[in-house]
Design a protein around this motif. Structure first.
Motif, PDB file in Angstrom:
ATOM      1  N   THR A   1       0.854  -1.199   0.000  1.00  0.00           N
ATOM      2  CA  THR A   1       0.000   0.000   0.000  1.00  0.00           C
ATOM      3  C   THR A   1       0.884   1.241   0.000  1.00  0.00           C
ATOM      4  O   THR A   1       2.015   1.215   0.482  1.00  0.00           O
ATOM      5  CB  THR A   1      -0.913   0.031   1.235  1.00  0.00           C
ATOM      6  N   ILE A   2       0.377   2.347  -0.616  1.00  0.00           N
ATOM      7  CA  ILE A   2       1.071   3.643  -0.674  1.00  0.00           C
ATOM      8  C   ILE A   2       0.163   4.673   0.001  1.00  0.00           C
ATOM      9  O   ILE A   2      -1.069   4.663  -0.195  1.00  0.00           O
ATOM     10  CB  ILE A   2       1.363   4.041  -2.131  1.00  0.00           C
ATOM     11  N   ASP A   3       0.764   5.599   0.709  1.00  0.00           N
ATOM     12  CA  ASP A   3      -0.005   6.637   1.427  1.00  0.00           C
ATOM     13  C   ASP A   3      -0.845   7.419   0.409  1.00  0.00           C
ATOM     14  O   ASP A   3      -0.293   7.973  -0.565  1.00  0.00           O
ATOM     15  CB  ASP A   3       0.950   7.561   2.171  1.00  0.00           C
ATOM     16  N   PRO A   4      -2.219   7.527   0.599  1.00  0.00           N
ATOM     17  CA  PRO A   4      -3.072   8.240  -0.371  1.00  0.00           C
ATOM     18  C   PRO A   4      -2.690   9.701  -0.497  1.00  0.00           C
ATOM     19  O   PRO A   4      -2.826  10.288  -1.578  1.00  0.00           O
ATOM     20  CB  PRO A   4      -4.478   8.073   0.208  1.00  0.00           C
ATOM     21  N   THR A   5      -2.204  10.331   0.568  1.00  0.00           N
ATOM     22  CA  THR A   5      -1.796  11.736   0.487  1.00  0.00           C
ATOM     23  C   THR A   5      -0.650  11.902  -0.496  1.00  0.00           C
ATOM     24  O   THR A   5      -0.593  12.848  -1.296  1.00  0.00           O
ATOM     25  CB  THR A   5      -1.386  12.246   1.877  1.00  0.00           C
ATOM     26  N   MET A   6       0.288  10.959  -0.482  1.00  0.00           N
ATOM     27  CA  MET A   6       1.402  10.990  -1.419  1.00  0.00           C
ATOM     28  C   MET A   6       0.907  10.874  -2.850  1.00  0.00           C
ATOM     29  O   MET A   6       1.384  11.557  -3.753  1.00  0.00           O
ATOM     30  CB  MET A   6       2.390   9.855  -1.081  1.00  0.00           C
ATOM     31  N   LEU A   7      -0.108  10.031  -3.038  1.00  0.00           N
ATOM     32  CA  LEU A   7      -0.633   9.848  -4.392  1.00  0.00           C
ATOM     33  C   LEU A   7      -1.287  11.126  -4.905  1.00  0.00           C
ATOM     34  O   LEU A   7      -1.151  11.467  -6.078  1.00  0.00           O
ATOM     35  CB  LEU A   7      -1.642   8.691  -4.406  1.00  0.00           C
TER      36      LEU A   7
END
Length: 1335
Positions: free
Chosen positions: A614-620
């Motif tokens: 998983t990747i941080d949604p804020t980063m996306l």
């Protein structure tokens, strides 16, 4: 130590009635310090009658002595390659003895006289290095030079001696009757000579030739010629030798039955054709019908009668009658009783091999052999082989494939003679083809031990730990052929131990054992169903399960090697053979490797947590809104954190394509993040970038945009020119395709003139404008423009235009025409030209004229200002200098291209044309050519050449004889028609022009000048020719003459006709007879004739052939002991002065002709030196330089009268000597290497007396009389020949020679090789120097 030397003499001695000669028949050589292994000597003595008054003997002998006991390989005893020959010569002549010797080390050569005298002063010895000969040369022979000469060649290993004789006869000058007549013409007072006595006359005639008896008697005034001849014969009878002289009589011989006997005697025969007769008792021996029983042999003066395989009936008296001599001897044959020479011997062989019993008898017997075994007679069959040798002395019994039942005593019975011997057998040891092997089984399992022996006829027993278990019912035993095995069912731990099988056989006390171990293992549980690795998310439940094959077996759970006990979240469960480990909530503490262990069973598995990445949604969100911007050439670094277990696979994409690592691109991977690094970014790196994280649990994606900013790209496309006038140039272009990531702010326009390098800025427009007008231009000028786009990062690369003109373009003018030269003087010339065809768009303003010296590359202008006209006079030239000129046109655009270079011109005043040619005349002519000559003209300037023209009589047009003028004052016109009339004229020519022609007064015929015929003396024509009959007669002559003469051939004044072939040409002729005859001889005349003369040449031709034989041979005995031959001359004697006669004679008892006289020119000759009582044939042959005629032979033999002779023979008592010698080898056998299919011959020489028995062996097996081998033994030389050798003939061969004094053995090896066996052949060749013969 004294050394005995074996000597062998062979030769022939001829003795004449008027010569008495004594010759020794034996020679003794003693060496005191050197051991001589072998010496062979041959000698030949021939007594001849000559003109010498003393006794003359021709001697020739050879001997060789070996000193070294062993000779190293490659070295040898000296030998004569070329031998000297006996010489008979007269006083005053020359004599030379020449020899060529071999040997290693190189031998030294010395010359000696047999008499011991020193060589005379006229004798000279030297070495001829060219012919490699040692020479003894005697210049002027005297009677003192007559002797026997020895040539001795010596080195460290031995000596070689060759002995020859030199016979010197007195020279008696022939009577010159002409001189005697001249002397008689002057009166001389006669000297009173005392009358010679009869005794003195006999002494004089004793040393003279018979043909000179009458002349000598007349010289001395002796008149009783018949009486003195009679007394001379009586005197010579006293010194006559015996016709047969016995040097060694026959001797009695005692021999055993079945052996060979030789009766030998040594005789000296005056006549070698004396008849010999052998008798047994009173009956003559019919040797040719004896089927090899009797054989006559001769070795020099030794005569032998050989009797083979004697028996009792061969005993008796043997007599040899030679002339009037009778020699006798007895042969006593001893028949010994039958006995065993070699008895039967006990025989021990290995089982299944062949046993051989052999016995040898002392003599042959007619009793049949009887072999017995166990009281029963043994017959010949597949088992037994009974044989007898070819000599009938050896009896053999072979027992094939021997078995134990065939051991015992074997008996051979031959009448009353009995031989016995036992046969023992060694049993073949028992071998284990396969031994017992160790076996491991579990409890209650089945065990099997087995092996295989080499034989089935054996006894076996089984042991366990050393105890016999053969009869134990606990075990099962199996036996089939050569195999044996033991089976144990339901094994328990007590069955473990060592098991062995013991094998024995009859007649063999040996025990043969093979053993192995049986191991019974304790039973353990096994895993029926094992564990599998488990992956589950954090907080979920999990279970590990193991199933065994035995419910009673417990186990233990281990985690990472440590035992697992009941703890929170973990439960251990056992349900019969099923064992479980249950997890209620999986966390990081539960991850690890789990093991279940039981008695004999074990299972492993891994429990791991599996969470998707998983990747941080804020980063996306940040990456999607804000692109990553970087300047070109800088480094872009993009780092994105993530979560996931196990660590996912990281993949970066650009514009949908996976990015791979290279020099500029690298990817850094960590447990919770990944970083993309791009170094030295370029504009093409801009685009959409995507990160993809993937594992077995799931996938996560992050998108972003990378923007690399740079200066813009050049404007697009080709620049379009909207206006091109002399005042303005307007252009249009397109905006760049890539603005470099930043907005284009303006366009910069630059210009340069064509041919210039520097650019000048002429304007700048904003980004919205893509056109530009340049009004500051010059009409007709060519320009080039370039346009650049500008943004905040800088200027783009330029877009360059093609050349463009302001209005219509103006070019330099074209080339004027090639300049022409006129009015040449020594100071100035006038140059003219025409204007160029193109002016380049502007009027021509003028011309530039240039000059240069011919051969120079530097042009010099001759006018300072432009010349408006097309003609110009160039002055200031140097006299006799050669110049070239060119012209260049000029307009507003500048000078054009120079014209082509003018023709060169020399600065000098004009040349005058030459005058008339003088004295045109004909110098020579032929059938196809006419040669002319002339003189230069007297007026005008000197000509540079001449133009010669020709006109045939039937034509009106003149034709030049050459394409270019003739430089000389003579010329030959070729290619003319024979006897055609031609007219000629000629003109001189130079640079000033062509002179007037002058013509011959009259035409000239194409033919040679008249000439009388003449022979070509340089052709080396001979006036004498000698041709052999049957060959070609060819006379070739060459000649000259005009017109060609007529050729006539004549023989002896008559024109030739018939077999000849005559070839005629204009300058040669040939007379040819392909096969000439004697009748073609004569004088040949060649006659040449034409209108201007006649000449002839004579050739004397003589055709020769073999002379024709003389005719009508008559024989007359005018003087006793001589024969006078009369014949008629050959018809060819008158034609050839060199023709002469050869006189030959032949004894009626031989077929050989001997020359009695050479170069006889008369038709009469007296032959002397004939023996009384002999019959002779005579032959006369005519000889010339071609060869010999057919012989003229006497039809009947001519007999020389013989007077009866009486003599008494007194023989001394002969005492026999003991010549017994123990066998020894003189020349041993040598090793042989023979190619397959070739013959091999082995030979050696031995010395033994009495004659020995010879036996050959191959690999210690006797070679019997077999057609496969050819054996011979005679005179101490033994030979074995093997025809067409094959592989089985290879091996070791031995020769055994034995007599009552002892025996001697000699061995050699025979190797058979194939043609392609190069390695063996090379090795054999390398060792061939060590006594090996390669065939």
């Amino acid at each position: 130590m004294a050394t005995q030397v074996l000597q062998t003499f062979s030769g022939r001695v001829e003795q004449h009635s008027e010569i008495q000669m004594s010759s020794s028949s034996s020679t003794t050589v003693t060496v005191s310090t050197t051991k001589v292994r072998k010496v062979s000597q041959t000698s030949k003595a021939v007594e001849e009658q000559s003109e010498q008054r003393k006794i003359s003997t021709t001697v020739e002998s050879f001997s060789q002595v070996q000193k070294s006991f062993e000779i190293p390989p490659g070295e040898c005893v000296p030998d004569f390659e070329e031998k000297p020959r006996p010489i008979s010569a007269q006083e005053g002549d020359k004599a030379s003895f020449k020899v060529k010797v071999t040997g290693n080390p190189k031998p030294t050569v010395t010359w000696k006289r047999e008499s011991g005298r020193a060589l005379t002063e006229g004798a000279k010895t030297f070495y001829d290095s060219i012919n490699k000969q040692y020479i003894l040369k005697i210049k002027t022979l005297t009677m003192e030079d007559a002797d026997v000469y020895k040539c001795i060649a010596s080195n460290a290993h031995g000596d070689a001696i060759y002995t020859v004789s030199l016979v010197v006869t007195e020279s008696m000058p022939p009577l010159d009757f002409k001189k005697k007549l001249k002397k008689r013409s002057v009166p001389v007072a006669k000297e009173e000579r005392k009358p010679i006595t009869e005794e003195e006359m006999l002494k004089i005639l004793a040393g003279a030739d018979k043909k000179d008896y009458e002349r000598i008697c007349a010289e001395y005034g002796f008149t009783d010629f018949r009486g003195i001849l009679k007394k001379l014969k009586e005197m010579k009878k006293k010194v006559d030798v015996e016709m047969v002289k016995v040097l060694k009589p026959l001797e009695d011989v005692t021999a055993k039955a079945d052996t060979n006997v030789i009766l030998d005697t040594i005789l000296e025969l005056k006549d070698p054709n004396t008849k010999m007769m052998w008798f047994k008792g009173t009956e003559p021996l019919r040797i040719q019908y004896s089927l090899g029983k009797y054989e006559l042999k001769q070795m020099g003066t030794k005569y032998m009668l050989c009797v083979s395989s004697v028996s009792l009936k061969d005993s008796g008296s043997y007599t040899l009658k030679v002339g009037d001599k009778v020699l006798s001897a007895k042969i006593n044959v001893i028949d010994e009783p039958l006995k065993l020479v070699s008895d039967l011997k006990p025989m021990r062989v290995t089982e299944r091999q062949t046993a051989v019993f052999e016995v040898r008898l002392s003599k042959k017997t007619s009793e049949p052999p009887i072999w017995k075994f166990g009281g029963k007679e043994v017959k010949r069959d597949e088992k037994f082989d009974v044989s007898v040798s070819e000599d009938g002395l050896t009896y053999t019994l072979k027992i094939k494939d021997v078995r134990p039942s065939e051991t015992g005593e074997y008996t051979l019975s031959l009448g009353d003679l009995t031989a016995k011997a036992p046969l023992f057998i060694d049993r073949i040891p028992i071998k284990f083809v396969s031994h017992l092997k160790n076996v491991r089984v579990k409890e209650k399992g089945k065990a099997r031990l087995e092996c295989e022996m080499s034989s089935k006829d054996i006894h076996i027993k089984w042991l366990k730990d050393g105890r016999d278990i053969t009869n134990n019912p606990r075990y099962t035993f199996m036996r089939e052929g050569k195999r044996a095995e033991i089976i144990i069912d339901d094994c328990d731990l007590a069955d473990s131990g060592e098991y062995a099988i013991v094998c024995t056989q009859d007649s063999d006390a040996q025990e043969y054992v093979s053993s192995a171990n049986l191991t019974v293992d304790e039973r353990f549980a096994t895993v029926k169903s094992g564990m599998s690795d488990v992956q589950c998310p954090t907080g979920s439940t999990a279970e590990l399960c193991v199933v065994l094959n035995d419910e009673k077996v417990d186990g233990v759970w281990l985690k990472d090697g440590k035992e697992v006990s009941d703890m929170s979240g973990i439960q251990v469960v056992k349900q019969g053979a099923v064992h479980k480990l249950i997890f209620s909530r999986v966390g990081d503490d539960q991850e690890g490797k789990y093991t279940f262990r039981a008695k004999g069973a074990e299972s492993e598995a891994t429990l791991s947590i599996a969470d998707p990445p998983t990747i941080d949604p804020t980063m996306l969100e940040v990456l999607a809104i804000h692109p990553v911007t970087v300047k070109a050439g800088q480094t872009a670094t993009i780092k994105i954190p993530f979560k996931g277990k196990p660590t996912p696979k990281v993949t970066w994409y650009k514009d949908g394509i996976e990015m791979t690592e290279d020099d500029r691109t690298s990817v850094e991977r960590e447990v919770d993040s990944t970083t993309l690094v791009l170094t030295k970014c370029v504009r093409e790196d801009s685009g959409a970038v995507m990160l993809r994280l993937k594992s077995d649990c799931g996938t996560a994606i992050a998108n972003l945009h990378l923007n690399v900013v740079d200066h813009p790209k050049p404007p697009q496309g080709k620049v379009e020119f909207l206006e091109r006038t002399g005042k303005c140039i307007k252009m249009k272009w397109k905006a760049p395709r890539d603005n470099g990531g930043k907005q284009v702010t303006s366009f910069v326009i630059e210009r340069r003139m064509v041919g210039k390098k520097s650019w000048i800025k002429v304007g700048e427009v904003d980004s919205a404008t893509t056109c530009f007008s340049n009004d500051k231009v010059e009409e007709g000028k060519a320009y080039q423009y370039r346009i650049r786009a500008v943004n905040s990062q800088g200027m783009s690369d330029p877009l360059e235009t093609e050349e463009v003109y302001a209005g219509e373009p103006i070019e330099p003018p074209g080339m004027p025409s090639q300049p022409q030269i006129a009015d040449v003087t020594k100071e100035a010339v006038t140059v003219t030209w025409t204007p160029p065809a193109q002016d380049g768009g502007a009027a021509v303003l003028g011309y530039i004229i240039e000059r240069r010296k011919k051969g120079s590359s530097m042009w010099v202008p001759v006018n300072k200002e432009l010349v408006q006209d097309t003609k110009y006079t160039v002055d200031g030239l140097v006299e006799d200098m050669e110049y070239e000129f060119r012209v260049t046109s000029v307009n507003r655009a500048g000078p054009g291209s120079p014209s082509t270079v003018s023709n060169s011109v020399i600065a000098k005043d004009p040349i005058r044309a030459p005058g008339l040619v003088k004295d045109l005349h004909v110098t020579d002519s032929s059938n196809s050519s006419i040669s002319l000559g002339w003189s230069p003209p007297e007026h005008g300037d000197e000509p540079s050449g001449y133009i010669l023209e020709v006109r045939p009589d039937d034509a009106k047009e003149w034709t030049k004889c050459t394409k270019i003028p003739i430089t000389g004052t003579s010329y030959t016109v070729g290619g003319l028609q024979e006897r055609m009339k031609y007219f000629f004229r000629i003109r001189a020519v130079n640079e000033g022009g062509v002179g007037e022609p002058i013509e011959l007064d009259q035409g000239v015929l194409a033919m040679p000048p008249p000439a009388a015929p003449r022979f070509d003396i340089q052709a080396k024509l001979n006036n004498q020719m000698v041709v052999r009959a049957g060959t070609a007669l060819c006379i070739h002559v060459t000649f000259t003459g005009s017109p060609p003469p007529t050729v006539t051939w004549m023989k002896d004044g008559i024109p030739t006709k018939g077999r000849e072939t005559i070839t005629k040409g204009k300058k040669h002729s040939q007379f040819l007879i392909s096969s000439s005859q004697r009748s073609d001889s004569g004088i040949y005349r060649i006659n040449l004739r034409n209108d201007y003369g006649e000449v002839h040449y004579d050739v004397n031709v003589r055709v020769t052939d073999f002379p024709r034989p003389p005719r009508n041979l008559q024989l007359v005995e005018e003087v006793p002991g001589t024969v006078t031959l009369h014949w008629e001359h050959t018809p060819d004697l008158a034609d050839d002065e060199q023709t002469h006669y050869i006189i030959l004679k032949r004894d009626a008892s031989t077929a050989t002709w001997f020359t009695a006289a050479e170069r006889v020119f008369s038709s009469k000759y007296t032959v002397t030196g004939l023996l009384p009582g002999r019959k002779y044939y005579f032959r006369v042959i005519a000889r010339n330089h071609i060869g010999d005629s057919d012989p003229l032979d006497s039809k009947d033999p001519f007999t020389i009268a013989k007077e009866k002779e009486h003599f008494n023979l007194r023989m001394k008592e002969y005492r026999a000597k003991d010549h017994s010698v123990k066998p020894e080898f003189l020349v041993p056998l040598k090793d042989h290497a023979v190619r397959r299919g070739h013959d091999c011959t082995m030979s050696c020489a031995f010395l033994a007396r009495p004659p020995p028995q010879v036996s050959w062996y191959k690999d210690d097996v006797k070679i019997l009389e077999n057609p496969r081998y050819w054996q011979s033994s005679a005179d101490g030389v033994c030979t074995l020949t093997i025809p067409t050798c094959c592989a089985k003939d290879s091996g070791e061969y031995m020769l055994l020679v034995e007599n009552p004094l002892g025996e001697a053995k000699c061995k050699c090896a025979l190797v058979i090789f194939d043609k392609d066996d190069k390695s063996l052949l090379e090795s054999l060749t390398a060792h061939s120097g060590k006594g090996k013969s390669i065939m």
